[in-house]
Design a protein around this motif. Structure first.
Motif, mmCIF file in Angstrom:
data_model
loop_
_atom_site.group_PDB
_atom_site.id
_atom_site.type_symbol
_atom_site.label_atom_id
_atom_site.label_comp_id
_atom_site.label_asym_id
_atom_site.label_seq_id
_atom_site.Cartn_x
_atom_site.Cartn_y
_atom_site.Cartn_z
ATOM 1 N N VAL A 192 -18.153 15.864 12.809
ATOM 2 C CA VAL A 192 -18.218 17.305 13.521
ATOM 3 C C VAL A 192 -17.341 16.878 14.646
ATOM 4 O O VAL A 192 -17.557 15.994 15.542
ATOM 5 N N ALA A 193 -16.205 17.713 14.913
ATOM 6 C CA ALA A 193 -15.190 17.686 15.729
ATOM 7 C C ALA A 193 -14.431 18.759 15.994
ATOM 8 O O ALA A 193 -14.325 19.650 14.974
ATOM 9 N N ARG A 194 -13.588 18.977 17.038
ATOM 10 C CA ARG A 194 -12.203 19.613 16.931
ATOM 11 C C ARG A 194 -11.349 19.074 15.672
ATOM 12 O O ARG A 194 -11.263 17.919 15.891
ATOM 13 N N LEU A 195 -10.823 19.690 14.983
ATOM 14 C CA LEU A 195 -10.247 18.970 13.878
ATOM 15 C C LEU A 195 -8.843 18.747 14.300
ATOM 16 O O LEU A 195 -7.705 19.634 13.806
ATOM 17 N N LEU A 196 -8.533 17.586 14.788
ATOM 18 C CA LEU A 196 -7.223 17.125 15.317
ATOM 19 C C LEU A 196 -7.124 15.799 14.652
ATOM 20 O O LEU A 196 -7.802 14.924 14.233
ATOM 21 N N TRP A 197 -5.680 15.560 14.493
ATOM 22 C CA TRP A 197 -5.255 14.379 13.866
ATOM 23 C C TRP A 197 -5.807 13.249 14.587
ATOM 24 O O TRP A 197 -6.002 12.143 14.238
ATOM 25 N N ASP A 198 -5.916 13.157 15.981
ATOM 26 C CA ASP A 198 -6.165 12.480 16.821
ATOM 27 C C ASP A 198 -7.672 12.122 16.813
ATOM 28 O O ASP A 198 -7.969 10.737 17.091
ATOM 29 N N LYS A 199 -8.320 12.964 16.059
ATOM 30 C CA LYS A 199 -9.688 12.667 16.088
ATOM 31 C C LYS A 199 -10.263 11.887 14.829
ATOM 32 O O LYS A 199 -11.143 11.660 14.464
ATOM 33 N N PRO A 249 -9.635 23.948 13.298
ATOM 34 C CA PRO A 249 -8.444 23.462 14.167
ATOM 35 C C PRO A 249 -8.537 24.040 15.286
ATOM 36 O O PRO A 249 -8.722 25.174 15.830
ATOM 37 N N ASP A 250 -8.105 22.956 16.230
ATOM 38 C CA ASP A 250 -7.791 23.679 17.768
ATOM 39 C C ASP A 250 -6.496 24.142 17.968
ATOM 40 O O ASP A 250 -5.451 23.315 18.123
ATOM 41 N N ARG A 251 -6.191 25.502 17.706
ATOM 42 C CA ARG A 251 -4.987 26.263 17.589
ATOM 43 C C ARG A 251 -4.047 25.747 18.946
ATOM 44 O O ARG A 251 -2.890 26.106 18.815
ATOM 45 N N ASP A 252 -4.913 25.581 19.911
ATOM 46 C CA ASP A 252 -3.963 25.389 21.363
ATOM 47 C C ASP A 252 -3.520 23.924 21.364
ATOM 48 O O ASP A 252 -2.801 23.525 22.218
ATOM 49 N N ASN A 253 -3.850 23.196 20.247
ATOM 50 C CA ASN A 253 -3.355 21.738 20.600
ATOM 51 C C ASN A 253 -2.378 21.363 19.411
ATOM 52 O O ASN A 253 -2.552 21.842 18.213
ATOM 53 N N PRO A 254 -1.231 20.835 19.989
ATOM 54 C CA PRO A 254 -0.238 20.465 18.765
ATOM 55 C C PRO A 254 -0.755 19.373 17.982
ATOM 56 O O PRO A 254 -0.104 19.473 16.660
ATOM 57 N N GLY A 255 -1.604 19.078 18.043
ATOM 58 C CA GLY A 255 -2.293 17.837 17.156
ATOM 59 C C GLY A 255 -3.224 18.525 16.013
ATOM 60 O O GLY A 255 -3.896 17.647 15.458
ATOM 61 N N ALA A 256 -3.357 19.666 15.975
ATOM 62 C CA ALA A 256 -4.458 20.171 15.375
ATOM 63 C C ALA A 256 -3.971 20.111 13.921
ATOM 64 O O ALA A 256 -2.811 20.095 13.312
ATOM 65 N N VAL A 257 -5.007 19.826 13.004
ATOM 66 C CA VAL A 257 -4.847 19.795 11.337
ATOM 67 C C VAL A 257 -4.597 21.064 10.936
ATOM 68 O O VAL A 257 -5.461 22.139 11.352
ATOM 69 N N PRO A 258 -3.464 21.531 10.326
ATOM 70 C CA PRO A 258 -3.393 22.845 9.880
ATOM 71 C C PRO A 258 -4.460 23.187 8.779
ATOM 72 O O PRO A 258 -5.056 22.447 7.858
ATOM 73 N N GLU A 259 -4.814 24.447 8.761
ATOM 74 C CA GLU A 259 -5.778 25.029 7.961
ATOM 75 C C GLU A 259 -5.321 25.008 6.431
ATOM 76 O O GLU A 259 -6.059 24.591 5.536
ATOM 77 N N SER A 260 -4.101 24.956 6.052
ATOM 78 C CA SER A 260 -3.567 24.699 4.704
ATOM 79 C C SER A 260 -3.925 23.332 4.416
ATOM 80 O O SER A 260 -4.277 23.098 3.187
ATOM 81 N N GLN A 261 -3.966 22.466 5.247
ATOM 82 C CA GLN A 261 -4.148 21.086 4.951
ATOM 83 C C GLN A 261 -5.752 20.751 4.586
ATOM 84 O O GLN A 261 -6.206 20.109 3.655
ATOM 85 N N LEU A 262 -6.539 21.547 5.320
ATOM 86 C CA LEU A 262 -8.214 21.506 5.200
ATOM 87 C C LEU A 262 -8.330 22.040 3.806
ATOM 88 O O LEU A 262 -9.246 21.523 3.103
ATOM 89 N N ARG A 263 -7.708 23.151 3.576
ATOM 90 C CA ARG A 263 -7.987 23.800 2.034
ATOM 91 C C ARG A 263 -7.628 23.136 1.196
ATOM 92 O O ARG A 263 -7.982 22.983 -0.039
ATOM 93 N N GLN A 264 -6.369 22.147 1.346
ATOM 94 C CA GLN A 264 -5.717 21.447 0.379
ATOM 95 C C GLN A 264 -6.832 20.105 -0.068
ATOM 96 O O GLN A 264 -7.019 20.069 -1.230
ATOM 97 N N TRP A 265 -7.429 19.724 0.987
ATOM 98 C CA TRP A 265 -8.286 18.663 0.799
ATOM 99 C C TRP A 265 -9.402 18.953 -0.099
ATOM 100 O O TRP A 265 -10.080 18.681 -0.873
ATOM 101 N N GLN A 266 -9.984 20.369 0.323
ATOM 102 C CA GLN A 266 -11.149 20.916 -0.115
ATOM 103 C C GLN A 266 -10.828 21.164 -1.716
ATOM 104 O O GLN A 266 -11.639 21.014 -2.606
ATOM 105 N N ASP A 267 -9.986 21.772 -1.929
ATOM 106 C CA ASP A 267 -9.384 22.145 -3.424
ATOM 107 C C ASP A 267 -9.218 21.001 -4.231
ATOM 108 O O ASP A 267 -9.706 21.133 -5.294
#
Length: 358
Positions: A208-215, A242-260
């Protein structure tokens, strides 16, 4: 005979980047200050939590800044806006939360003659904990800025873990007498009482977190794939957006790719985190940078969940390896995978760790 004028209430100004963060981490403090007789003003970017702030009796002052505004012009506009707030309110005491408010708020306080300041660091972040070239380049610049910002006898610096305290003092960014150690915002244990039985079926491993690469979201997904490839049966769940105001946010497309691909399940933002934790076998936070005190770890501990986390500032303030959780080196996917595999294969160990965490 004229009545004496009512005593002026001292003004306490909170400067915070986002309203949701203030509600999550500072709301009881605002309510307590109002009860103690302060006029409390919260200056922040307002999205969905205005009512919760006003219900404490605090005043809300919306700001137009965004954490993602990195152009020089946008930064100057944001600074001018903050200076205008300080000039108008003339606060007796300011409380700056996180790095940007510390920098902008301190400059505004200097310009407007506000001497009493509280600077709360939510964590010194990757600049002071990373060994990468970018962190090494930025470290002396940030150190100089903080040394200038944190000086002065009428201010205090709040840190959330002993690593950050020791770093500030050792680097002479603040004096030992200025620094106060307050270990996180805390959680209400009553919200996590009566832990339900873990969900039937494959064990649930949750981040559970803001979905950032650094997390460490990418490391979590990589470990999940490796465990699936080993034939280990478990469900790996990401909770958050994804924290869209953070340049390190994981893109939603990547999240959906992992899920698919069946690597992880992405549940998005949820408001029933205690219930989710109550059904989880393991909570995982493989952050790659120094945190303050991650509230998610406090929540997982209160819920009685076995924890795997990075051996990083903030995390090791909460987790003692082998006693109430497992620590792994930040960014070490192999170690993370092995730690999760060990806990998934050993329910008695999970029960022992979660009992110690709770």
């Amino acid at each position: 005979m004229s009545l004496p004028a009512p005593a002026r209430r001292p003004t306490l100004l909170f400067l915070v980047t986002e309203d949701w963060y203030f509600v999550s981490h500072r709301l009881p403090l605002a309510a307590a200050a109002v009860a103690a007789g302060y006029r409390v003003v919260v200056a922040t970017r307002v999205q969905d939590h205005a009512d919760a702030i006003r219900e404490t009796g605090a005043e809300l002052l919306p700001l137009g800044w965004r954490r993602s505004g990195n152009t020089p012009l946008s930064q100057l506009r944001a600074l001018a806006e903050v200076i205008g707030v300080y000039r108008e309110l003339e606060p007796d005491l300011t409380h700056h939360v996180a790095l940007k408010p510390v920098v902008f708020g301190t400059i505004a306080a200097w310009r407007c003659g506000v001497a009493a300041r509280i600077n709360a660091a939510a964590g010194l972040g990757f600049v002071f904990s990373s060994t990468g070239w970018r962190a090494k380049l930025l470290r002396p610049i940030l150190a100089l800025a903080l040394r200038l910002m944190l000086r002065g006898s009428h201010q205090r610096v709040i840190v959330q873990n002993s690593d950050d305290r020791d770093t500030l003092v050792a680097r002479r960014l603040a004096t030992a007498s200025q620094v106060r150690l307050i270990r996180g915002a805390g959680v209400n244990p009553a919200l996590y009482a009566g832990r339900p039985a873990a969900s039937e079926g494959p064990p649930l491993v949750v981040l559970v977190a803001r979905l950032l690469w650094d997390k460490g979201v990418g490391d979590f997904a990589a470990a999940a794939k490796l465990l699936h490839d080993r034939g280990i049966v478990a469900r790996f769940v990401l909770v958050g957006e994804p924290d869209r105001d953070n340049p390190g946010a994981v893109p939603e497309s990547q999240l959906r790719q992992w899920q698919d691909a069946g690597t992880v399940e992405w549940w998005g933002r949820r408001d029933d985190v205690p219930a989710i934790l109550g059904q989880s076998a393991i909570f995982c936070l493989p952050t790659r940078y120094g945190e303050g005190i991650p509230k998610s770890l406090l929540e997982a501990g209160a819920a009685g969940v076995a924890i795997v986390a990075s051996d990083a500032p903030g995390c090791r303030e909460v987790i003692h390896d082998g006693e109430n959780g497992v620590l792994v080196p930040p960014g070490d996917v192999a170690a993370l995978t092995d730690a999760l595999a060990r806990l998934l294969a050993d329910p008695p160990l999970r029960r022992r760790l979660r009992g110690a965490a709770a």
